[in-house]
Design an enzyme around this catalytic site. Sequence first.
Site, mmCIF file in Angstrom:
data_model
loop_
_atom_site.group_PDB
_atom_site.id
_atom_site.type_symbol
_atom_site.label_atom_id
_atom_site.label_comp_id
_atom_site.label_asym_id
_atom_site.label_seq_id
_atom_site.Cartn_x
_atom_site.Cartn_y
_atom_site.Cartn_z
ATOM 1 N NE ARG A 64 0.950 4.982 -10.606
ATOM 2 C CZ ARG A 64 0.644 3.741 -10.264
ATOM 3 N NH1 ARG A 64 0.296 2.864 -11.193
ATOM 4 N NH2 ARG A 64 0.674 3.372 -8.997
ATOM 5 N NE ARG A 90 -3.330 0.459 -8.476
ATOM 6 C CZ ARG A 90 -2.975 -0.305 -9.491
ATOM 7 N NH1 ARG A 90 -1.827 -0.113 -10.105
ATOM 8 N NH2 ARG A 90 -3.764 -1.271 -9.924
ATOM 9 C CB ILE A 91 3.931 4.397 -5.215
ATOM 10 C CG1 ILE A 91 4.565 3.022 -4.968
ATOM 11 C CG2 ILE A 91 4.789 5.519 -4.642
ATOM 12 C CD1 ILE A 91 4.729 2.671 -3.517
ATOM 13 C CG LEU A 92 -1.176 7.460 -3.067
ATOM 14 C CD1 LEU A 92 -1.726 7.618 -1.659
ATOM 15 C CD2 LEU A 92 -2.240 7.778 -4.115
ATOM 16 C CG ASN A 106 1.074 2.909 4.538
ATOM 17 O OD1 ASN A 106 0.057 2.359 4.123
ATOM 18 N ND2 ASN A 106 2.283 2.386 4.424
ATOM 19 C CB THR A 107 -1.307 0.213 8.580
ATOM 20 O OG1 THR A 107 -0.896 -0.908 9.363
ATOM 21 C CG2 THR A 107 -2.288 -0.249 7.509
ATOM 22 C CG HIS A 108 5.050 -1.654 6.064
ATOM 23 N ND1 HIS A 108 4.913 -1.940 4.719
ATOM 24 C CD2 HIS A 108 6.181 -2.297 6.471
ATOM 25 C CE1 HIS A 108 5.920 -2.733 4.350
ATOM 26 N NE2 HIS A 108 6.691 -2.959 5.383
ATOM 27 C CG ASP A 140 8.332 10.232 3.800
ATOM 28 O OD1 ASP A 140 9.357 10.323 4.492
ATOM 29 O OD2 ASP A 140 8.086 9.229 3.072
ATOM 30 N N GLY A 142 8.671 9.109 0.291
ATOM 31 C CA GLY A 142 9.361 7.840 0.045
ATOM 32 C C GLY A 142 8.379 6.685 0.135
HETATM 33 C C1 GRF Z 1 -2.244 -5.132 5.622
HETATM 34 O O1 GRF Z 1 -1.420 -5.995 6.374
HETATM 35 C C2 GRF Z 1 -1.448 -3.958 5.135
HETATM 36 O O2 GRF Z 1 -0.468 -3.507 6.039
HETATM 37 C C3 GRF Z 1 -0.784 -4.553 3.928
HETATM 38 O O3 GRF Z 1 -1.779 -5.359 3.315
HETATM 39 C C4 GRF Z 1 -2.685 -5.782 4.319
HETATM 40 C C5 GRF Z 1 -4.066 -5.336 3.914
HETATM 41 O O4 GRF Z 1 -4.977 -6.084 4.618
HETATM 42 N N1 GRF Z 1 -0.309 -3.513 3.044
HETATM 43 P P1 GRF Z 1 -6.555 -5.703 4.557
HETATM 44 O O5 GRF Z 1 -6.896 -5.399 3.107
HETATM 45 O O6 GRF Z 1 -6.751 -4.518 5.450
HETATM 46 O O7 GRF Z 1 -7.229 -6.942 5.095
#
Ligand code: GRF
Length: 199
Positions: A64, A90-92, A106-108, A140, A142
């Site tokens: 890893r 994946r977790i970095l 990051n987008t969640h 960060d 976490g």
């Molecule tokens: C996004 O909703 C992201 O937040 C989540 O997985 C999705 C990825 O979508 N982790 P894409 O690959 O950008 O279409």
Amino acid sequence: ARVVVLVSGAGSNLAALLAAHEDPAYGARVVGVVTDKPGAGALDLARDAGVASVVVAPGDFADRDAWNDGVAEAVAVFSPDLVVLAGFMRILSPAFVDRFAGRTINTHPALLPSFPGAHGVRDALAYGVKVTGCTVHVVDNGVDTGPIIAQATVTVEDSDDESTLHERIKVAERALLVETVGRAAREGLRVEGRRALLG
Ligand code: GRF
């Protein structure tokens, strides 16, 4: 600003950024795409957009930590001003996070701190929330815990299942990510404790 995007899946968030960066006034250019998945749909998007891409697959590394170093090196080659995790599953490592500290976002697909982790959409649906959404935050050490930059809300419909809800969230998410990356590129991104500020 030079942007490197890390992606594992279809890459619809990446596609939105590639469309936005066609406008010279956007201020950000995607200069590299890095994925852990050979054959990821995102690789085709990068190729069609004339953007360099690199596959850094865990299976190609002894362990890893070696893989994390491989990802960091692949990203560093592009000299990024901003590293965007857009559906990177994946977790970095802390070493990666520290190397690109304060400029990795990051987008969640949930309203953090609610429903972190790999199943945020499913967890929100199961909980029975009436409103969920998406969050763009600084990475960060976490999981989904870094300072929040921007959020958008999405109403949960009674008829929703995980797929219909995630698709609706992704509409809002792509718009939020494009706006946030553009503003970070043009105006800058500052982190002051728990607060992440644009401009
Ligand atoms: C996004 O909703 C992201 O937040 C989540 O997985 C999705 C990825 O979508 N982790 P894409 O690959 O950008 O279409």
